[in-house]
Design a protein around this motif. Sequence first.
Motif, PDB file in Angstrom:
ATOM      1  N   GLY A 223      24.345 109.801  87.057  1.00 22.43           N
ATOM      2  CA  GLY A 223      24.402 109.945  85.601  1.00 22.43           C
ATOM      3  C   GLY A 223      24.784 108.668  84.896  1.00 22.43           C
ATOM      4  O   GLY A 223      24.086 108.213  83.978  1.00 22.43           O
ATOM      5  N   ILE A 224      25.887 108.068  85.314  1.00 21.90           N
ATOM      6  CA  ILE A 224      26.347 106.857  84.639  1.00 21.90           C
ATOM      7  C   ILE A 224      25.482 105.653  85.003  1.00 21.90           C
ATOM      8  O   ILE A 224      25.228 104.782  84.161  1.00 21.90           O
ATOM      9  N   LEU A 225      24.976 105.595  86.232  1.00 26.19           N
ATOM     10  CA  LEU A 225      24.209 104.419  86.648  1.00 26.19           C
ATOM     11  C   LEU A 225      22.820 104.379  86.016  1.00 26.19           C
ATOM     12  O   LEU A 225      22.262 103.309  85.815  1.00 26.19           O
ATOM     13  N   LYS A 226      22.264 105.532  85.688  1.00 24.38           N
ATOM     14  CA  LYS A 226      20.966 105.534  85.004  1.00 24.38           C
ATOM     15  C   LYS A 226      21.055 104.833  83.656  1.00 24.38           C
ATOM     16  O   LYS A 226      20.101 104.180  83.213  1.00 24.38           O
ATOM     17  N   THR A 227      22.205 104.946  83.005  1.00 22.19           N
ATOM     18  CA  THR A 227      22.384 104.284  81.717  1.00 22.19           C
ATOM     19  C   THR A 227      22.317 102.780  81.868  1.00 22.19           C
ATOM     20  O   THR A 227      21.649 102.081  81.093  1.00 22.19           O
TER      21      THR A 227
END
Length: 286
Positions: A223-227
Amino acid sequence: MIPEHLAQYDFRTNLIADPHNPVLIQKAWRDHFAGESLWKPGKDGGKAYLGVANSEDAMTWNVFRSLQIEGPRGLQVVSEVLGLSAVESVLFWGCDVEKHSEIQQLLSILIRTVDGQLRGTMTEPDLVLVTEGEVAFVECKLNLNGGQSPWKAQTNRSNGKESGAMRRMRSYAKVSGFVELESLKDWEDTYQLIRQYVYATRMADALRKQPVVVPVINGEHAGILKTFYSLVQDSPLNQGGVFRNLATWQDFSAKVACAQLACTARLITKMIESLDSSREKGRTRQ
């Protein structure tokens, strides 16, 4: 023979594939822990990073070397998870552990003639895969430090001087001809991926193949790394589809489970151990 009182520092106990390969000794003791605090009870002080349960380097070696040893069926797993054509050569940290091929020499020359123009540490790609049609630089991550990007540049400045990352970015654009880098914003959060883009492009040009950059991450952090990853995947650098979709260690585990390889049970057990250790020790809180 390692004396019994030193056996706890032998990184090979953490590796399930080809643990005696001489490449590992150089890698292990070059990337060792340092600092007095790491010698306190309960810490991993003194151990090579390859010997630590939540080591990204150990996960990379255990997964990709195990699959390479399996031969075509194992390498097919790599191709399917990463969306690549048939794998021909595998370089771990710039080293071809099987063929001593010209591919390793080419990569070393490219790194020396680009990063070697500036002071500081030259890049060491985690994994390079040369396939029938691509040159893929694979950036392997396992742990997460809070909400920070794992591909972040070290941009500390001292005495008012530019950071090494800033100097390299300017060199890539001005000296090496990657003028498209000049338009990037927030490049500090994806600096490691940008370096892989530079080398994938240079190496692919030399081999007349397509450049690819693909991160492998812990799926718990997707979730956070896709950003962060969208900063390059949605940028002008990706016009040719260089930046492939994120892959996860969990993707590999699921594919290995279906492949019924000789290493299946051993590899899945080790991957679960590493993922559990990352959850416990890898500062994965978001």
